[in-house]
Design an enzyme around this catalytic site. Structure first.
Site, PDB file in Angstrom:
ATOM      1  N   HIS A 100      79.194 114.734 -29.732  1.00  0.00           N
ATOM      2  CA  HIS A 100      78.936 114.858 -28.292  1.00  0.00           C
ATOM      3  C   HIS A 100      78.922 113.492 -27.646  1.00  0.00           C
ATOM      4  CE1 HIS A 100      75.069 114.692 -30.447  1.00  0.00           C
ATOM      5  NE2 HIS A 100      74.621 113.980 -29.439  1.00  0.00           N
ATOM      6  N   HIS A 102      77.258 111.498 -24.431  1.00  0.00           N
ATOM      7  CA  HIS A 102      76.251 111.483 -23.381  1.00  0.00           C
ATOM      8  C   HIS A 102      76.877 110.818 -22.161  1.00  0.00           C
ATOM      9  CE1 HIS A 102      72.748 112.224 -26.136  1.00  0.00           C
ATOM     10  NE2 HIS A 102      73.542 111.644 -27.020  1.00  0.00           N
TER      11      HIS A 102
HETATM   12  P1  5GP Z   1      71.796 112.807 -30.120  1.00  0.00           P
HETATM   13  O1  5GP Z   1      70.469 112.145 -30.339  1.00  0.00           O
HETATM   14  O2  5GP Z   1      72.175 113.694 -31.285  1.00  0.00           O
HETATM   15  O3  5GP Z   1      72.888 111.826 -29.758  1.00  0.00           O
HETATM   16  O4  5GP Z   1      71.613 113.690 -28.835  1.00  0.00           O
HETATM   17  C1  5GP Z   1      71.296 115.052 -28.851  1.00  0.00           C
HETATM   18  C2  5GP Z   1      70.954 115.436 -27.433  1.00  0.00           C
HETATM   19  O5  5GP Z   1      70.913 116.835 -27.358  1.00  0.00           O
HETATM   20  C3  5GP Z   1      69.589 114.922 -26.963  1.00  0.00           C
HETATM   21  O6  5GP Z   1      69.772 114.100 -25.818  1.00  0.00           O
HETATM   22  C4  5GP Z   1      68.799 116.190 -26.676  1.00  0.00           C
HETATM   23  O7  5GP Z   1      67.957 116.078 -25.531  1.00  0.00           O
HETATM   24  C5  5GP Z   1      69.883 117.221 -26.478  1.00  0.00           C
HETATM   25  N1  5GP Z   1      69.513 118.562 -26.872  1.00  0.00           N
HETATM   26  C6  5GP Z   1      68.924 118.935 -28.051  1.00  0.00           C
HETATM   27  N2  5GP Z   1      68.744 120.270 -28.086  1.00  0.00           N
HETATM   28  C7  5GP Z   1      69.225 120.756 -26.914  1.00  0.00           C
HETATM   29  C8  5GP Z   1      69.292 122.088 -26.366  1.00  0.00           C
HETATM   30  O8  5GP Z   1      68.901 123.091 -26.967  1.00  0.00           O
HETATM   31  N3  5GP Z   1      69.843 122.189 -25.123  1.00  0.00           N
HETATM   32  C9  5GP Z   1      70.295 121.117 -24.420  1.00  0.00           C
HETATM   33  N4  5GP Z   1      70.810 121.343 -23.216  1.00  0.00           N
HETATM   34  N5  5GP Z   1      70.244 119.847 -24.906  1.00  0.00           N
HETATM   35  C10 5GP Z   1      69.707 119.677 -26.138  1.00  0.00           C
END
Ligand code: 5GP
Ligand code: ZN
Length: 139
Positions: A100, A102
């Site tokens: 993903h 951001h």
């Molecule tokens: P990472 O730390 O893996 O780069 O980012 C994962 C992102 O996914 C985080 O910013 C977190 O807030 C978001 N996230 C985790 N679970 C969910 C969810 O169930 N729904 C949504 N909309 N975002 C999520």
């Protein structure tokens, strides 16, 4: 699809999300823990992870949607700037192992200095309002 993947469950509709953009291969939706309000995630509908193992044609589609969202955040939220961030592996801060991007709108007064502290929307309505403003500004 990967059975225990939160983002695959979002794609299947098993977990709700606030959608910003969708096409056959890519989904963009609001992050529930925004570092800055308006924070959007861009993911492929097919389960890929990490960046290093994601097919280039998928990456091309993702980055094109990232650009579309960044433009819409600038226009719709009147953002002063936009950060794009992408993590691979727990050591890099990745929590959800489905690739993903951001896309984070930036404002001169937002107080975000790279310290990844998730915030909360005041209400679901506030998140939907941010989503509406981004969506309406899509090209
Ligand atoms: P990472 O730390 O893996 O780069 O980012 C994962 C992102 O996914 C985080 O910013 C977190 O807030 C978001 N996230 C985790 N679970 C969910 C969810 O169930 N729904 C949504 N909309 N975002 C999520
Ligand atoms: Zn997945």
């Amino acid at each position: 699809m990967s059975h225990n993947c939160i983002f695959c469950k979002i794609i299947k509709g098993e977990i709700p999300c606030t959608k910003i953009y969708e096409d056959p291969e890519v989904l963009a939706f609001m992050d529930i823990g925004p570092v800055v309000k308006g924070h959007t995630l861009v993911i492929p509908k097919a389960h890929h992870n990490p960046l290093m193992d994601t097919p280039p044609e998928i990456l091309q589609k993702l980055i094109t949607v990232v650009q579309t969202i960044a433009r819409a955040q600038k226009k719709g939220l009147e953002a002063d700037g936009v950060n794009v961030s992408q993590a691979n592996g727990a050591a890099a801060g990745q929590v959800v192992p489905h690739i993903h991007f951001h896309v984070i709108p930036r404002f001169t007064t937002d107080g975000f200095h790279g310290n990844w502290i998730p915030k909360k929307y005041d209400s679901l309505g506030e998140m939907q309002d941010y989503a509406d403003r981004i969506r309406k500004a899509l090209d």
